[in-house]
Write a protein that holds these residues in place. Structure first.
Motif, PDB file in Angstrom:
ATOM      1  N   MET A  51      32.334  25.374  31.467  1.00  0.00           N
ATOM      2  CA  MET A  51      32.375  23.919  31.689  1.00  0.00           C
ATOM      3  C   MET A  51      31.864  23.532  33.071  1.00  0.00           C
ATOM      4  O   MET A  51      31.065  22.632  33.219  1.00  0.00           O
ATOM      5  N   THR A  98      37.179   9.854  46.094  1.00  0.00           N
ATOM      6  CA  THR A  98      36.869   8.971  44.960  1.00  0.00           C
ATOM      7  C   THR A  98      35.557   8.230  45.173  1.00  0.00           C
ATOM      8  O   THR A  98      34.713   8.161  44.267  1.00  0.00           O
ATOM      9  N   ARG A 115      32.695  10.632  44.800  1.00  0.00           N
ATOM     10  CA  ARG A 115      32.493  11.008  43.400  1.00  0.00           C
ATOM     11  C   ARG A 115      31.784   9.890  42.636  1.00  0.00           C
ATOM     12  O   ARG A 115      30.840  10.117  41.881  1.00  0.00           O
ATOM     13  N   LEU A 116      32.265   8.650  42.869  1.00  0.00           N
ATOM     14  CA  LEU A 116      31.653   7.511  42.165  1.00  0.00           C
ATOM     15  C   LEU A 116      30.196   7.329  42.587  1.00  0.00           C
ATOM     16  O   LEU A 116      29.324   7.131  41.743  1.00  0.00           O
ATOM     17  N   HIS A 131      28.071  10.094  41.179  1.00  0.00           N
ATOM     18  CA  HIS A 131      27.959   9.951  39.727  1.00  0.00           C
ATOM     19  C   HIS A 131      26.957   8.846  39.376  1.00  0.00           C
ATOM     20  O   HIS A 131      26.192   8.970  38.431  1.00  0.00           O
ATOM     21  N   LEU A 132      26.970   7.778  40.170  1.00  0.00           N
ATOM     22  CA  LEU A 132      26.055   6.673  39.881  1.00  0.00           C
ATOM     23  C   LEU A 132      24.628   6.974  40.340  1.00  0.00           C
ATOM     24  O   LEU A 132      23.669   6.583  39.696  1.00  0.00           O
ATOM     25  N   PRO A 191      21.872  11.814  35.555  1.00  0.00           N
ATOM     26  CA  PRO A 191      20.638  11.452  34.850  1.00  0.00           C
ATOM     27  C   PRO A 191      20.421   9.939  34.777  1.00  0.00           C
ATOM     28  O   PRO A 191      21.363   9.172  34.799  1.00  0.00           O
ATOM     29  N   LYS A 192      19.202   9.555  34.633  1.00  0.00           N
ATOM     30  CA  LYS A 192      18.697   8.185  34.641  1.00  0.00           C
ATOM     31  C   LYS A 192      18.208   7.834  36.047  1.00  0.00           C
ATOM     32  O   LYS A 192      17.040   7.601  36.228  1.00  0.00           O
ATOM     33  N   ASN A 243      23.255  20.145  37.339  1.00  0.00           N
ATOM     34  CA  ASN A 243      24.525  20.064  36.594  1.00  0.00           C
ATOM     35  C   ASN A 243      25.687  19.759  37.529  1.00  0.00           C
ATOM     36  O   ASN A 243      25.569  19.843  38.741  1.00  0.00           O
ATOM     37  N   TYR A 244      26.824  19.459  36.904  1.00  0.00           N
ATOM     38  CA  TYR A 244      28.060  19.234  37.662  1.00  0.00           C
ATOM     39  C   TYR A 244      28.760  20.586  37.714  1.00  0.00           C
ATOM     40  O   TYR A 244      29.474  20.966  36.791  1.00  0.00           O
ATOM     41  N   GLU A 279      39.500   7.507  38.203  1.00  0.00           N
ATOM     42  CA  GLU A 279      38.054   7.386  38.455  1.00  0.00           C
ATOM     43  C   GLU A 279      37.445   8.778  38.610  1.00  0.00           C
ATOM     44  O   GLU A 279      36.368   9.058  38.105  1.00  0.00           O
ATOM     45  N   PHE A 280      38.164   9.627  39.322  1.00  0.00           N
ATOM     46  CA  PHE A 280      37.663  10.988  39.538  1.00  0.00           C
ATOM     47  C   PHE A 280      37.618  11.760  38.206  1.00  0.00           C
ATOM     48  O   PHE A 280      36.620  12.400  37.878  1.00  0.00           O
ATOM     49  N   THR A 309      34.887  10.297  35.536  1.00  0.00           N
ATOM     50  CA  THR A 309      33.485  10.576  35.862  1.00  0.00           C
ATOM     51  C   THR A 309      33.210  12.086  35.714  1.00  0.00           C
ATOM     52  O   THR A 309      32.133  12.474  35.257  1.00  0.00           O
ATOM     53  N   SER A 310      34.193  12.907  36.052  1.00  0.00           N
ATOM     54  CA  SER A 310      34.015  14.356  35.901  1.00  0.00           C
ATOM     55  C   SER A 310      33.965  14.740  34.425  1.00  0.00           C
ATOM     56  O   SER A 310      33.111  15.529  34.001  1.00  0.00           O
ATOM     57  N   CYS A 334      33.153  12.871  31.829  1.00  0.00           N
ATOM     58  CA  CYS A 334      31.905  12.434  31.185  1.00  0.00           C
ATOM     59  C   CYS A 334      30.728  13.310  31.648  1.00  0.00           C
ATOM     60  O   CYS A 334      29.879  13.680  30.830  1.00  0.00           O
ATOM     61  N   ALA A 335      30.693  13.628  32.953  1.00  0.00           N
ATOM     62  CA  ALA A 335      29.584  14.447  33.467  1.00  0.00           C
ATOM     63  C   ALA A 335      29.572  15.816  32.795  1.00  0.00           C
ATOM     64  O   ALA A 335      28.511  16.331  32.427  1.00  0.00           O
ATOM     65  N   ILE A 336      30.756  16.402  32.614  1.00  0.00           N
ATOM     66  CA  ILE A 336      30.820  17.721  31.971  1.00  0.00           C
ATOM     67  C   ILE A 336      30.302  17.622  30.536  1.00  0.00           C
ATOM     68  O   ILE A 336      29.525  18.458  30.077  1.00  0.00           O
ATOM     69  N   TYR A 378      28.248  15.215  29.084  1.00  0.00           N
ATOM     70  CA  TYR A 378      26.847  14.864  28.800  1.00  0.00           C
ATOM     71  C   TYR A 378      25.822  15.557  29.693  1.00  0.00           C
ATOM     72  O   TYR A 378      24.636  15.574  29.351  1.00  0.00           O
ATOM     73  N   ILE A 379      26.270  16.160  30.796  1.00  0.00           N
ATOM     74  CA  ILE A 379      25.298  16.898  31.618  1.00  0.00           C
ATOM     75  C   ILE A 379      25.443  18.408  31.378  1.00  0.00           C
ATOM     76  O   ILE A 379      24.486  19.080  31.026  1.00  0.00           O
ATOM     77  N   ASN A 380      26.658  18.916  31.563  1.00  0.00           N
ATOM     78  CA  ASN A 380      26.841  20.373  31.486  1.00  0.00           C
ATOM     79  C   ASN A 380      26.791  20.904  30.054  1.00  0.00           C
ATOM     80  O   ASN A 380      26.034  21.823  29.749  1.00  0.00           O
ATOM     81  N   LEU A 381      27.621  20.325  29.192  1.00  0.00           N
ATOM     82  CA  LEU A 381      27.732  20.868  27.833  1.00  0.00           C
ATOM     83  C   LEU A 381      26.698  20.256  26.883  1.00  0.00           C
ATOM     84  O   LEU A 381      26.442  20.823  25.819  1.00  0.00           O
ATOM     85  N   PHE A 431      22.856   1.812  28.982  1.00  0.00           N
ATOM     86  CA  PHE A 431      23.295   2.694  30.069  1.00  0.00           C
ATOM     87  C   PHE A 431      24.280   1.963  30.996  1.00  0.00           C
ATOM     88  O   PHE A 431      25.281   2.529  31.425  1.00  0.00           O
ATOM     89  N   ARG A 477      28.246   2.741  32.050  1.00  0.00           N
ATOM     90  CA  ARG A 477      28.788   2.762  33.419  1.00  0.00           C
ATOM     91  C   ARG A 477      29.973   1.803  33.578  1.00  0.00           C
ATOM     92  O   ARG A 477      30.960   2.118  34.245  1.00  0.00           O
ATOM     93  N   GLU A 499      32.915   3.528  31.940  1.00  0.00           N
ATOM     94  CA  GLU A 499      33.447   4.642  32.747  1.00  0.00           C
ATOM     95  C   GLU A 499      34.231   4.167  33.960  1.00  0.00           C
ATOM     96  O   GLU A 499      35.278   4.711  34.273  1.00  0.00           O
ATOM     97  N   THR A 500      33.679   3.198  34.674  1.00  0.00           N
ATOM     98  CA  THR A 500      34.259   2.853  35.973  1.00  0.00           C
ATOM     99  C   THR A 500      35.274   1.717  35.920  1.00  0.00           C
ATOM    100  O   THR A 500      36.088   1.590  36.825  1.00  0.00           O
TER     101      THR A 500
END
Lengths: 168, 157
Positions: A1, A47, A50-51, A54-55, A59-60, A71-72, B37-38, B41-42, B44-46, B48-51, B63, B67, B70-71
């Protein structure tokens, strides 16, 4: 993961060293705020970072990479632990030196410059890889974020029901 | 149209949260919001980006919807849950309340799938349900720790 780094090299060592040192400084400094508030001051940095990442870096938009991959990964997560002591130390010294009036502006500019310089060092060590981002954008972002963090500080301190911990 | 709807929903949610009689201390609210929030975002990132088990729409409008979800929408739904939960006294009613909110979060996510904001790539919907439950459990544990810290410092709940 959470993938491990492709290669455990300078950026990972640099990050671990910075995380270790920054937390050491936080723990060695005399306690200034009640613990419940200290937690909030630590979390605000993590926080916001991270935000923003993330923004801006997902991607995008994808303006920069953190660590080895887009990747994260595990070390991306560790970078967020680094922001926590920085936001705490920023507020710690702001409060300790009782900065008021136009000195706030100077403090903000100096801290923003310091943050940008630290980011430049991070970039040199490969913690960040820019893909359309520019260091000058970071200056503006840090300036805006530090203003928000100061507003957050005053907002929290006005509402804290207990006395500050003895500083010395 | 979809974007205006989701922005309206987010504004209504924020105003509802603001006027809601909050049962948690202000610091607890800030703490939960930052943790959520942390986490979101983590999470969702896992996915759609990682897996790569989710795809987020490339279309700008969709898009932005993601956002906003998520936020704002996701964390504030949970924040409302945590503020309303103390009204329920018995363990059974608390569990039902939790189940209801896990359901609400899952329905919102499903809605985004229907709108093509999120596309599942071999992702079973029940796993989202389990992850929502896991997230709420993590936040409960973190809140219990933070509440204990506040109690030790004499901050009234």
């Amino acid at each position: 993961m959470l993938p491990l780094p492709e290669k455990f090299d300078e950026n990972e060592w640099f990050l671990l060293l910075c995380v270790g040192l920054s937390y050491l400084v936080v723990f060695l400094l005399p306690r200034r705020f009640p613990r419940s508030i200290t937690v909030l001051f630590l979390l605000i940095g993590t926080t916001i970072a991270r935000l923003s990442d993330h923004l801006l870096a997902s991607p995008k938009l994808d303006l920069y990479n953190i660590m080895d991959t887009p990747n994260y990964d595990l070390f991306d997560l560790i970078t967020y632990f680094l922001y926590a002591p920085f936001s705490y130390l920023f507020l710690y010294f702001y409060d300790k030196w009782n900065i008021r009036g136009y000195w706030i502006l100077l403090f903000l500019v100096l801290c923003t410059a310091g943050g940008t310089l630290f980011e430049w060092i991070n970039q040199k060590f490969g913690v960040f890889t820019y893909k359309g981002w520019h260091l000058s954008y970071s200056f503006s972002v840090y300036l805006a974020i530090q203003c928000l963090v100061l507003l957050f500080f005053h907002w929290v301190m006005r509402r804290q029901p207990i006395e500050k911990a003895d500083s010395h | 149209m979809k974007l205006t709807l989701i922005i309206d929903a987010a504004i209504i949610l924020l105003v509802s949260y603001y006027i809601m009689k909050k049962r948690l201390h202000l610091f607890e609210n800030i703490f939960i919001l930052m943790i959520l929030e942390f986490l979101v975002t983590s999470y969702c990132a896992i996915l759609y980006i990682n897996l790569d088990v989710w795809t987020i729409a490339n279309d700008t409008e969709l898009f932005i919807i993601f956002r906003v979800y998520e936020t704002i929408i996701y964390p504030f739904i949970w924040l409302s849950y945590f503020n309303l939960q103390p009204f329920f006294k018995s363990a059974l009613s608390k569990w039902i309340w939790t189940g209801l909110f896990v359901g609400i979060q899952s329905v919102v996510e499903r809605w985004l799938v229907e709108w093509d904001v999120i596309t599942y790539k071999g992702w079973p919907f029940w796993l989202s349900f389990i992850l929502q439950t896991l997230i709420v459990l993590i936040v409960h544990l973190a809140l219990a720790w933070y509440r204990n810290l506040m109690r030790k410092e004499g901050i009234p709940e």
